[in-house]
Design a protein around this motif. Structure first.
Motif, PDB file in Angstrom:
ATOM      1  N   ARG A 163       1.155  -0.954  -0.189  1.00 43.28           N
ATOM      2  CA  ARG A 163       0.214  -0.330   0.008  1.00 43.28           C
ATOM      3  C   ARG A 163       1.000   1.755  -0.029  1.00 43.28           C
ATOM      4  NH1 ARG A 163      -4.893  -0.295  -0.567  1.00 43.28           N
ATOM      5  NH2 ARG A 163      -5.195   1.886   0.600  1.00 43.28           N
ATOM      6  N   PRO A 164       1.412   1.270  -0.782  1.00 41.01           N
ATOM      7  CA  PRO A 164       2.529   2.627  -1.248  1.00 41.01           C
ATOM      8  C   PRO A 164       2.053   3.842  -1.053  1.00 41.01           C
ATOM      9  CG  PRO A 164       2.386   1.284  -3.232  1.00 41.01           C
ATOM     10  CD  PRO A 164       1.941   1.199  -2.380  1.00 41.01           C
ATOM     11  N   HIS A 165       2.359   4.528  -0.558  1.00 37.64           N
ATOM     12  CA  HIS A 165       1.990   6.142  -0.112  1.00 37.64           C
ATOM     13  C   HIS A 165       3.495   7.347  -0.313  1.00 37.64           C
ATOM     14  CE1 HIS A 165       0.662   9.885   1.111  1.00 37.64           C
ATOM     15  NE2 HIS A 165       0.170   9.846   0.170  1.00 37.64           N
ATOM     16  N   TYR A 166       3.899   8.159  -1.261  1.00 34.01           N
ATOM     17  CA  TYR A 166       5.184   9.097  -1.574  1.00 34.01           C
ATOM     18  C   TYR A 166       4.514  10.503  -0.902  1.00 34.01           C
ATOM     19  CZ  TYR A 166       6.964   4.389  -3.853  1.00 34.01           C
ATOM     20  OH  TYR A 166       6.974   3.579  -4.893  1.00 34.01           O
ATOM     21  N   SER A 167       6.248  10.460  -0.808  1.00 31.86           N
ATOM     22  CA  SER A 167       5.951  12.123  -0.386  1.00 31.86           C
ATOM     23  C   SER A 167       7.039  13.099  -0.828  1.00 31.86           C
ATOM     24  CB  SER A 167       6.290  12.351   1.611  1.00 31.86           C
ATOM     25  OG  SER A 167       4.975  12.080   1.960  1.00 31.86           O
ATOM     26  N   ILE A 168       6.749  14.330  -1.964  1.00 32.82           N
ATOM     27  CA  ILE A 168       7.872  14.655  -2.384  1.00 32.82           C
ATOM     28  C   ILE A 168       8.300  15.517  -2.026  1.00 32.82           C
ATOM     29  CG2 ILE A 168       7.773  15.955  -4.762  1.00 32.82           C
ATOM     30  CD1 ILE A 168       5.176  15.199  -5.447  1.00 32.82           C
ATOM     31  N   VAL A 169       9.489  14.775  -1.635  1.00 35.55           N
ATOM     32  CA  VAL A 169      10.802  16.405  -0.733  1.00 35.55           C
ATOM     33  C   VAL A 169      11.636  16.720  -1.567  1.00 35.55           C
ATOM     34  CG1 VAL A 169       9.831  14.703   1.031  1.00 35.55           C
ATOM     35  CG2 VAL A 169      12.277  14.135   0.408  1.00 35.55           C
ATOM     36  N   ALA A 170      11.967  17.707  -0.802  1.00 41.28           N
ATOM     37  CA  ALA A 170      13.703  17.903  -1.477  1.00 41.28           C
ATOM     38  C   ALA A 170      15.081  17.503  -0.082  1.00 41.28           C
ATOM     39  CB  ALA A 170      13.472  19.909  -1.610  1.00 41.28           C
ATOM     40  N   SER A 171      15.634  17.140  -0.458  1.00 42.91           N
ATOM     41  CA  SER A 171      16.467  16.337   0.288  1.00 42.91           C
ATOM     42  C   SER A 171      18.076  16.765  -0.666  1.00 42.91           C
ATOM     43  CB  SER A 171      16.213  14.792   0.224  1.00 42.91           C
ATOM     44  OG  SER A 171      16.265  14.047  -0.492  1.00 42.91           O
ATOM     45  N   ASP A 172      18.922  16.108   0.581  1.00 41.52           N
ATOM     46  CA  ASP A 172      20.011  16.359   0.413  1.00 41.52           C
ATOM     47  C   ASP A 172      20.563  14.828  -0.711  1.00 41.52           C
ATOM     48  OD1 ASP A 172      22.887  16.329  -0.504  1.00 41.52           O
ATOM     49  OD2 ASP A 172      23.458  16.080   1.906  1.00 41.52           O
ATOM     50  N   SER A 173      21.331  14.982  -1.923  1.00 40.70           N
ATOM     51  CA  SER A 173      21.583  13.755  -2.951  1.00 40.70           C
ATOM     52  C   SER A 173      22.267  12.420  -1.504  1.00 40.70           C
ATOM     53  CB  SER A 173      21.911  13.774  -3.768  1.00 40.70           C
ATOM     54  OG  SER A 173      23.045  14.322  -3.724  1.00 40.70           O
ATOM     55  N   ARG A 174      23.175  12.898  -0.766  1.00 42.77           N
ATOM     56  CA  ARG A 174      23.549  11.996   0.292  1.00 42.77           C
ATOM     57  C   ARG A 174      22.811  10.990   1.573  1.00 42.77           C
ATOM     58  NH1 ARG A 174      28.374  16.090   1.251  1.00 42.77           N
ATOM     59  NH2 ARG A 174      26.109  16.998   1.521  1.00 42.77           N
ATOM     60  N   MET A 175      21.290  11.322   1.734  1.00 41.50           N
ATOM     61  CA  MET A 175      20.621  11.190   2.069  1.00 41.50           C
ATOM     62  C   MET A 175      19.914   9.832   1.362  1.00 41.50           C
ATOM     63  SD  MET A 175      20.838  12.619   5.213  1.00 41.50           S
ATOM     64  CE  MET A 175      22.504  13.382   5.217  1.00 41.50           C
TER      65      MET A 175
END
Length: 135
Positions: free
Chosen positions: A15-27
């Motif tokens: 049952r996936p649900h995704y958040s669109i986030v801005a993050s550091d690519s290393r995380m």
């Protein structure tokens, strides 16, 4: 700092649900992020307004700061009219590998050979039938 606008998975198993986030690519994918920009629910129908929700102003801000969207997020942005559509590489994932191509060629050769022998047998049978009919 290399910034990405990407999806962070939530929800339970199957049952996936995704958040669109801005993050550091290393995380990590589901790890620390700087800002939540929207949501994506793949279980909803494609024409549903609630399937993809984004704060377009904040997305534009992060794109202006140099953040790179992932492929899936860039498709969402193209659909929303935030970015222009770009050419994508047509990956040849459907093309079989070298060994499979060789097997397919051998199989085709055997089929053609069998068909050729069947055709020769058919011609001989037709000739025999013509002889019988003439006698």
């Amino acid at each position: 700092m290399a910034m990405k606008i990407r999806l962070a998975r939530g929800g339970s198993k199957k049952r996936p649900h995704y958040s669109i986030v801005a993050s550091d690519s290393r995380m990590p994918r589901d790890g620390r992020f700087i800002e939540k920009l929207g949501t994506y629910n793949p279980l909803l129908p494609k024409d549903s307004e609630d399937r993809v929700k984004m704060d377009v102003e904040r997305v534009k801000h992060w794109l202006g700061q140099g953040a790179q969207p992932t492929d899936r997020v860039s498709r969402f942005l193209e659909a929303a009219g935030v970015t222009e559509k770009k050419e994508r590489a047509n990956m040849k994932k459907a093309v079989p590998g070298k060994a499979m191509q060789e097997r397919a060629e051998k199989k085709a050769a055997r089929a053609a050979e069998a068909e050729g022998s069947d055709a020769a047998a058919q011609v001989e049978a037709n000739e025999a039938a013509e002889k019988d009919a003439a006698e």
